[in-house]
Design an enzyme around this catalytic site. Structure first.
Site, PDB file in Angstrom:
ATOM      1  N   GLY A 109       0.814  -1.202   0.000  1.00 40.14           N
ATOM      2  CA  GLY A 109       0.000   0.000   0.000  1.00 40.14           C
ATOM      3  C   GLY A 109       0.847   1.252   0.000  1.00 40.14           C
ATOM      4  N   HIS A 110       0.168   2.391   0.159  1.00 38.82           N
ATOM      5  CA  HIS A 110       0.834   3.691   0.135  1.00 38.82           C
ATOM      6  C   HIS A 110       1.029   4.270   1.528  1.00 38.82           C
ATOM      7  CE1 HIS A 110      -0.573   4.466  -4.313  1.00 38.82           C
ATOM      8  NE2 HIS A 110       0.186   3.384  -4.170  1.00 38.82           N
ATOM      9  N   GLY A 111       0.812   3.453   2.564  1.00 37.19           N
ATOM     10  CA  GLY A 111       1.035   3.905   3.920  1.00 37.19           C
ATOM     11  C   GLY A 111      -0.216   4.488   4.558  1.00 37.19           C
TER      12      GLY A 111
END
Length: 394
Positions: free
Chosen positions: A242-244
């Site tokens: 994911g992107h955090g």
């Protein structure tokens, strides 16, 4: 002659009496009674809505029960403003399936939607958005529907989501919008790392939201925090892929409510694009971010472990040659350690109109390969402390 009963004899009798009394006070509505089919082929939307109508009309606490099996739901809208019952529990042992043809609900906005409900709890179950067809369409560059959010709550209060699995949503998996006092506990979100716009949990315009002990892997932010949020508590999260976890994007509008009093702690990021991020559009705005705490966080091979990006402008569209008006202040990063996948582990790229202030780094230890990661700071003010070689450019 009647003999006296001992307290040890009376207690079980009283327990059984009150147990049955509590069952009688909580009416159960099985969706199969209303015609739901558990083989995942025929549309069970009407059956679920009928069970909701019955529970909603109850003058006492009510439970909607979904037995094991797969239930095809075209889309369902649960409206609660007129409900008599203020305590509706939905217990799910089965799987809810979205249509495999993404065109059926691709422009509906939401697949499973709750609006103006109070005191609703969802325990267990899987929400399967079957979004892979839409992702492939978007990747191919064809003209595709925007996609739907799998499970959404709007303008609702006192919500519990416990032990729920959300997977393969067309877009966002879980949305909390305009709500108060929401608890998400033991949630699992799962989608491939290359699935577009599949945020795990998105929260906006809400207060008193907690997200605890959850495992989230998506193609976008594990958790995204939009405008107008306050008093958020996020703890015990495993994020990856994911992107955090992102505060933002913020500042798209000139008049926009801010984000304040947010705690994000005890999180592990594994192979994500970002760790903890604050992101604002490079546009004029009166928004703000303040009172944020990132604590006790472990990074493993994260590309941007700590980042503030106030010059967000994808493809240089809608915001060329502008700067962010969002004011970021009082942000603490405490006990953050692990490995960065890039040389710069801390990047603060703040607004030149409203520089970041009150940024604090305490015991931040990030490494890149065999040495300490670097830091880059633009228009940021604060201090660093608490380690032999603190990462800092403040």
């Amino acid at each position: 002659m009647l003999s006296k009963m001992s307290p040890l004899t009376i207690f079980p009798i009283l327990f059984i009496f009150f147990f049955h009394l509590s069952l009688a006070a909580n009416t159960m509505y099985n969706v199969q009674t209303f015609g739901a089919k558990s083989v995942g082929k025929s549309d069970s939307s009407k059956a679920f809505l009928s069970a909701w109508a019955a529970a909603c009309a109850s003058t006492s606490p009510a439970t909607i029960y979904v037995p094991r099996g797969s239930y095809l739901i075209r889309n369902a809208y649960f409206y609660g403003q007129t409900c008599k019952s203020k305590a509706i529990t939905i217990r799910i042992d089965g799987t809810l399936l979205a249509p495999s043809d993404y065109n059926v609900i691709g422009n509906a906005g939401n697949w499973i939607k709750f609006e103006k409900v109070n005191g609703v709890s969802i325990y267990g179950g899987t929400f399967d958005g079957q979004g892979d067809g839409l992702w492939a369409c978007k990747t191919s560059g064809k003209n595709c529907p925007k996609g739907t959010t799998a499970l959404a709550f709007y303008n609702s209060n006192n919500i519990i989501i416990n032990g729920v699995t959300a997977q393969n949503s067309q877009m966002f998996h879980i949305l909390v919008d305009g709500c108060k006092n929401v608890k998400l506990q033991g949630v699992k979100v799962s989608a491939p790392g290359n699935s577009p716009n599949t945020d795990g949990i998105h929260v906006q315009l809400s207060s008193g939201v907690s997200i605890m002990n959850s495992d989230i892997g998506t193609g976008d932010d594990c958790i995204s925090i939009g405008p107008g949020n306050s008093n958020l508590w996020i703890e015990g999260i495993a994020c990856g892929p994911g992107h955090g976890i992102s505060i933002g994007s913020l500042g798209w509008k000139l008049q926009e409510p801010g984000v304040q009093n947010v705690t994000i702690k005890s999180v592990t990021f594994s192979g994500t694009e970002n760790g903890v991020r604050v992101k604002t559009w490079a546009r004029p705005s009166n928004g703000f971010v303040r009172g944020v705490r990132f604590q006790h966080i472990l990074m493993t091979d994260v590309q941007n472990p700590i980042i503030i990006d106030q010059n967000y402008c994808p493809n240089h569209e809608s915001c060329p040659h502008q700067v962010s008006g969002v004011k970021i202040s009082d942000v603490t990063y405490q006990d953050i350690r692990g490995t960065s996948a890039t040389e710069v582990g801390v990047r603060f790229d703040c607004s030149k109109v409203n520089p970041c202030s009150g940024i604090r780094l305490e015991n931040v230890n990030l490494s890149y390969k065999d040495h300490a990661a670097e830091a880059s700071c633009v228009n940021a003010g604060g201090r660093a402390s608490g380690s032999d070689k603190p990462i800092s450019c403040l």
